[in-house]
Design a protein around this motif. Structure first.
Motif, mmCIF file in Angstrom:
data_model
loop_
_atom_site.group_PDB
_atom_site.id
_atom_site.type_symbol
_atom_site.label_atom_id
_atom_site.label_comp_id
_atom_site.label_asym_id
_atom_site.label_seq_id
_atom_site.Cartn_x
_atom_site.Cartn_y
_atom_site.Cartn_z
ATOM 1 N N VAL A 33 11.119 2.599 5.843
ATOM 2 C CA VAL A 33 10.111 2.015 6.726
ATOM 3 C C VAL A 33 10.059 2.834 8.018
ATOM 4 O O VAL A 33 11.095 3.157 8.600
ATOM 5 C CB VAL A 33 10.458 0.547 7.047
ATOM 6 C CG1 VAL A 33 9.456 -0.023 8.050
ATOM 7 C CG2 VAL A 33 10.442 -0.293 5.786
ATOM 8 N N MET A 34 8.860 3.189 8.420
ATOM 9 C CA MET A 34 8.695 4.052 9.588
ATOM 10 C C MET A 34 9.016 3.308 10.881
ATOM 11 O O MET A 34 8.580 2.164 11.067
ATOM 12 C CB MET A 34 7.269 4.605 9.640
ATOM 13 C CG MET A 34 6.986 5.627 8.558
ATOM 14 S SD MET A 34 5.322 6.323 8.620
ATOM 15 C CE MET A 34 4.408 5.024 7.784
ATOM 16 N N ARG A 35 9.779 3.940 11.752
ATOM 17 C CA ARG A 35 10.111 3.368 13.051
ATOM 18 C C ARG A 35 9.184 3.899 14.143
ATOM 19 O O ARG A 35 8.900 3.201 15.106
ATOM 20 C CB ARG A 35 11.561 3.695 13.413
ATOM 21 C CG ARG A 35 12.568 3.046 12.469
ATOM 22 C CD ARG A 35 13.989 3.247 12.955
ATOM 23 N NE ARG A 35 14.931 2.573 12.071
ATOM 24 C CZ ARG A 35 15.223 1.284 12.139
ATOM 25 N NH1 ARG A 35 14.651 0.535 13.061
ATOM 26 N NH2 ARG A 35 16.070 0.738 11.301
ATOM 27 N N SER A 36 8.753 5.142 13.995
ATOM 28 C CA SER A 36 7.842 5.734 14.974
ATOM 29 C C SER A 36 6.775 6.516 14.221
ATOM 30 O O SER A 36 6.825 7.743 14.123
ATOM 31 C CB SER A 36 8.623 6.649 15.928
ATOM 32 O OG SER A 36 7.760 7.227 16.887
ATOM 33 N N PRO A 37 5.780 5.804 13.633
ATOM 34 C CA PRO A 37 4.763 6.487 12.818
ATOM 35 C C PRO A 37 3.863 7.397 13.646
ATOM 36 O O PRO A 37 3.369 7.000 14.705
ATOM 37 C CB PRO A 37 3.968 5.321 12.208
ATOM 38 C CG PRO A 37 4.203 4.168 13.114
ATOM 39 C CD PRO A 37 5.573 4.348 13.686
ATOM 40 N N VAL A 38 3.701 8.636 13.166
ATOM 41 C CA VAL A 38 2.816 9.603 13.826
ATOM 42 C C VAL A 38 1.961 10.275 12.759
ATOM 43 O O VAL A 38 2.383 10.431 11.613
ATOM 44 C CB VAL A 38 3.614 10.664 14.611
ATOM 45 C CG1 VAL A 38 4.318 10.053 15.807
ATOM 46 C CG2 VAL A 38 4.621 11.368 13.715
ATOM 47 N N SER A 39 0.772 10.694 13.151
ATOM 48 C CA SER A 39 -0.164 11.298 12.198
ATOM 49 C C SER A 39 -0.349 12.774 12.484
ATOM 50 O O SER A 39 -0.382 13.206 13.644
ATOM 51 C CB SER A 39 -1.520 10.592 12.263
ATOM 52 O OG SER A 39 -1.399 9.228 11.916
ATOM 53 N N LEU A 40 -0.470 13.566 11.390
ATOM 54 C CA LEU A 40 -0.809 14.982 11.500
ATOM 55 C C LEU A 40 -2.319 15.147 11.515
ATOM 56 O O LEU A 40 -3.070 14.189 11.297
ATOM 57 C CB LEU A 40 -0.205 15.746 10.319
ATOM 58 C CG LEU A 40 1.299 16.018 10.348
ATOM 59 C CD1 LEU A 40 1.731 16.660 9.038
ATOM 60 C CD2 LEU A 40 1.659 16.934 11.510
ATOM 61 N N CYS A 41 -2.763 16.380 11.704
ATOM 62 C CA CYS A 41 -4.197 16.648 11.720
ATOM 63 C C CYS A 41 -4.837 16.404 10.362
ATOM 64 O O CYS A 41 -6.070 16.276 10.262
ATOM 65 C CB CYS A 41 -4.457 18.081 12.181
ATOM 66 S SG CYS A 41 -3.684 19.351 11.148
ATOM 67 N N THR A 42 -4.036 16.330 9.290
ATOM 68 C CA THR A 42 -4.569 16.046 7.952
ATOM 69 C C THR A 42 -4.850 14.562 7.749
ATOM 70 O O THR A 42 -5.405 14.175 6.731
ATOM 71 C CB THR A 42 -3.571 16.511 6.882
ATOM 72 O OG1 THR A 42 -2.306 15.874 7.115
ATOM 73 C CG2 THR A 42 -3.394 18.016 6.926
ATOM 74 N N GLY A 43 -4.429 13.718 8.704
ATOM 75 C CA GLY A 43 -4.656 12.286 8.598
ATOM 76 C C GLY A 43 -3.519 11.523 7.953
ATOM 77 O O GLY A 43 -3.551 10.293 7.890
ATOM 78 N N VAL A 44 -2.493 12.218 7.462
ATOM 79 C CA VAL A 44 -1.355 11.564 6.820
ATOM 80 C C VAL A 44 -0.342 11.168 7.891
ATOM 81 O O VAL A 44 -0.072 11.930 8.821
ATOM 82 C CB VAL A 44 -0.687 12.491 5.787
ATOM 83 C CG1 VAL A 44 0.463 11.771 5.090
ATOM 84 C CG2 VAL A 44 -1.718 12.955 4.763
ATOM 85 N N THR A 45 0.207 9.952 7.744
ATOM 86 C CA THR A 45 1.160 9.429 8.722
ATOM 87 C C THR A 45 2.576 9.527 8.187
ATOM 88 O O THR A 45 2.840 9.215 7.025
ATOM 89 C CB THR A 45 0.831 7.968 9.068
ATOM 90 O OG1 THR A 45 -0.472 7.912 9.665
ATOM 91 C CG2 THR A 45 1.850 7.386 10.041
ATOM 92 N N TYR A 46 3.500 9.948 9.060
ATOM 93 C CA TYR A 46 4.916 10.089 8.721
ATOM 94 C C TYR A 46 5.752 9.445 9.825
ATOM 95 O O TYR A 46 5.251 9.195 10.937
ATOM 96 C CB TYR A 46 5.315 11.566 8.615
ATOM 97 C CG TYR A 46 4.527 12.374 7.623
ATOM 98 C CD1 TYR A 46 4.947 12.489 6.305
ATOM 99 C CD2 TYR A 46 3.354 13.020 7.999
ATOM 100 C CE1 TYR A 46 4.229 13.244 5.389
ATOM 101 C CE2 TYR A 46 2.617 13.769 7.097
ATOM 102 C CZ TYR A 46 3.059 13.874 5.788
ATOM 103 O OH TYR A 46 2.343 14.607 4.874
ATOM 104 N N ASP A 47 7.038 9.226 9.520
ATOM 105 C CA ASP A 47 7.961 8.837 10.571
ATOM 106 C C ASP A 47 8.243 10.073 11.426
ATOM 107 O O ASP A 47 8.426 11.182 10.895
ATOM 108 C CB ASP A 47 9.266 8.299 9.973
ATOM 109 C CG ASP A 47 10.136 7.652 11.033
ATOM 110 O OD1 ASP A 47 9.622 6.843 11.816
ATOM 111 O OD2 ASP A 47 11.345 7.964 11.078
ATOM 112 N N ARG A 48 8.267 9.914 12.746
ATOM 113 C CA ARG A 48 8.374 11.052 13.653
ATOM 114 C C ARG A 48 9.603 11.921 13.357
ATOM 115 O O ARG A 48 9.518 13.144 13.303
ATOM 116 C CB ARG A 48 8.429 10.577 15.108
ATOM 117 C CG ARG A 48 8.506 11.716 16.118
ATOM 118 C CD ARG A 48 8.679 11.200 17.528
ATOM 119 N NE ARG A 48 7.491 10.490 17.978
ATOM 120 C CZ ARG A 48 6.438 11.068 18.552
ATOM 121 N NH1 ARG A 48 6.427 12.379 18.726
ATOM 122 N NH2 ARG A 48 5.397 10.352 18.944
#
Length: 449
Positions: A33-48
């Motif tokens: 589970v993501m604690r600090s979700p961030v998005s790349l320029c591709t639109g996909v979100t990852y945990d920082r």
């Protein structure tokens, strides 16, 4: 699109409860589970933390789509972060064992009361600071709660104020504990930038007192190398652009005690006898920043004091060490670029020219563009402008020196660096033998003469 749900592995206090996790709450890399979700320029979100490790490894594509990244900027996904926080709070409130033991039960006071204890006059802040450090390190505490404590609860300013107290008011143990808390705030991905700026503002409120306290931690603290590196990171923050005004930066740069500890940090070795990477990077980051502080007599004093304290041999050792990262070697070269501007610095470098100059040449193309141009400036100063024969002979004899100069000129360097390279070429005998000797490949080179 149908969202799949998977079972969550719960903390001990929630073991009797089955919770389903929406798949889009999970990081595509870690699957947690993501604690600090961030998005790349591709639109996909990852945990920082996960995507930062991916990018730091040199990858230039999106892990999920494998598309090339036009930008590596990480944009916080605040909507998803809010949804995850709301879902986590709802899941926790359903726990039939909510009264069970957990990590928070080990804390004797609430975080807000801990901050008040730290602020109390005449009370040793060390116990409360240690509990605050544990609270900020607790992964089970939501990042929203931590940020609320740092902003509305004014924890950042309160803890920073400990470093501004007089030595007779707070012992080195308390100052070291405060340093640990502040370092955890800076290192946390979940802490907002605004709260990290609160730390910088608090440190800069009395930069001279802060510098003296951090020097105490580095010299007398009981936390070992970790505490010394934490203190150096706070010094680096205080010296960072826009983090403090020029008067605050000057107060740090003029602390001879702190300069001595930073130089000593660069020479720290690990259990295997090699230079410690974190210590070298932290120390050189501060020394390089100090080289750029102030102007005129202030900068000249800091430069001369660094030379007196042994910054030149420390930087050269870092350049020669195989464990030194490219970023750290670029900082070492910037330190040398600064100190060769004074006679004492040139004497220290040229006095050991047989080791120092080859170290500079060897790192010229392994330290990024800034490092390469700093290396060029060092060589130009001692070999051409001040015409030190020892340095010129060592540069001419350095393996691959001519080749590196030519490569730098062809790599899109600045006009000033290109001009310095042209002037340095005069110290080499340009003949077929010297040209061929600089190349490490087995390619046959046909000379046009």
């Amino acid at each position: 699109m149908v969202r799949k749900e998977t079972a969550m592995r719960l903390p001990a206090q929630h073991q009797g409860l089955e919770v389903k996790i929406p798949s889009f709450f999970r990081c595509p890399i870690s699957l947690d589970v993501m604690r600090s979700p961030v998005s790349l320029c591709t639109g996909v979100t990852y945990d920082r933390a996960s995507i930062q490790r991916w990018l730091d490894s040199g990858n230039t594509t999106c892990p999920a789509t494998m598309l090339p990244l036009r930008s590596t900027d990480l944009v916080p996904n605040l909507t998803l972060r809010s949804l995850i926080a709301h879902w986590a709070a709802s899941a926790a409130s359903c726990s039939p064992t909510a009264g069970g033991s957990d990590t928070s039960s080990a804390r004797t006071s609430s975080p807000a009361s801990l901050v008040r204890q730290v602020a109390s006059a005449g009370v040793d802040p060390s116990p409360a600071l240690r509990e605050l450090a544990a609270y900020l390190s607790d992964d089970d505490v939501d990042d929203f709660e931590k940020n609320a404590l740092l902003s509305a609860g004014r924890a950042a300013e309160t803890v920073s104020s400990v470093l501004r107290r007089r030595p007779e008011e707070t012992g080195v143990e308390g100052v070291e504990a405060a340093t640990r808390v502040l370092a955890k705030i800076l290192a946390s991905d979940g802490v907002d930038d605004a709260n990290k700026k609160r730390v910088a503002t608090g440190l800069a409120a009395d930069a001279a007192a802060t510098a003296a306290s951090l020097a105490r931690v580095m010299r007398r603290g009981s936390g070992g190398l970790e505490a010394r590196v934490d203190a150096a990171r706070l010094v680096e923050l205080l010296l960072a652009t826009n983090a403090a005004d020029e008067a605050a930066k000057a107060a740090v740069a003029e602390s001879s005690e702190l300069l001595a500890e930073l130089v000593r940090l660069v020479g720290t070795v690990d259990e295997k006898g090699a230079l410690d990477r974190n210590a070298v990077d932290a120390g050189l980051s501060c020394l390089a920043a100090i080289c750029g502080c102030g102007s005129g007599s202030r900068r000249a004093w800091a430069r001369g004091e660094m030379v007196r304290l042994g910054a030149v041999p420390a930087a050269v050792r870092a350049l020669r060490a195989a464990t030194t990262e490219p970023g750290a070697s670029a900082k070492a070269l910037r330190v040398l670029e600064s100190v060769v501007g004074c006679a004492e610095g040139r004497a220290a470098l040229c006095g050991d020219a047989e080791d120092a100059i080859p170290a500079v040449v060897g790192r010229m193309m392994k330290s990024g563009r800034d490092g390469a141009e700093a290396a060029m400036a060092v060589l130009w100063a001692v070999c051409h402008r001040y015409r030190d024969r020892r340095a010129a002979d060592a540069a001419a004899a350095a393996e691959g020196g001519l080749t590196r100069l030519l490569l730098l000129m062809q790599s899109g360097c600045s006009p000033a660096a290109r001009q310095m390279a042209l002037e340095l070429l005069k110290i080499y005998r340009v003949n077929a033998k010297s040209c061929l000797a600089g190349y490490d490949s087995k390619t046959t080179h046909i000379m046009p003469f």
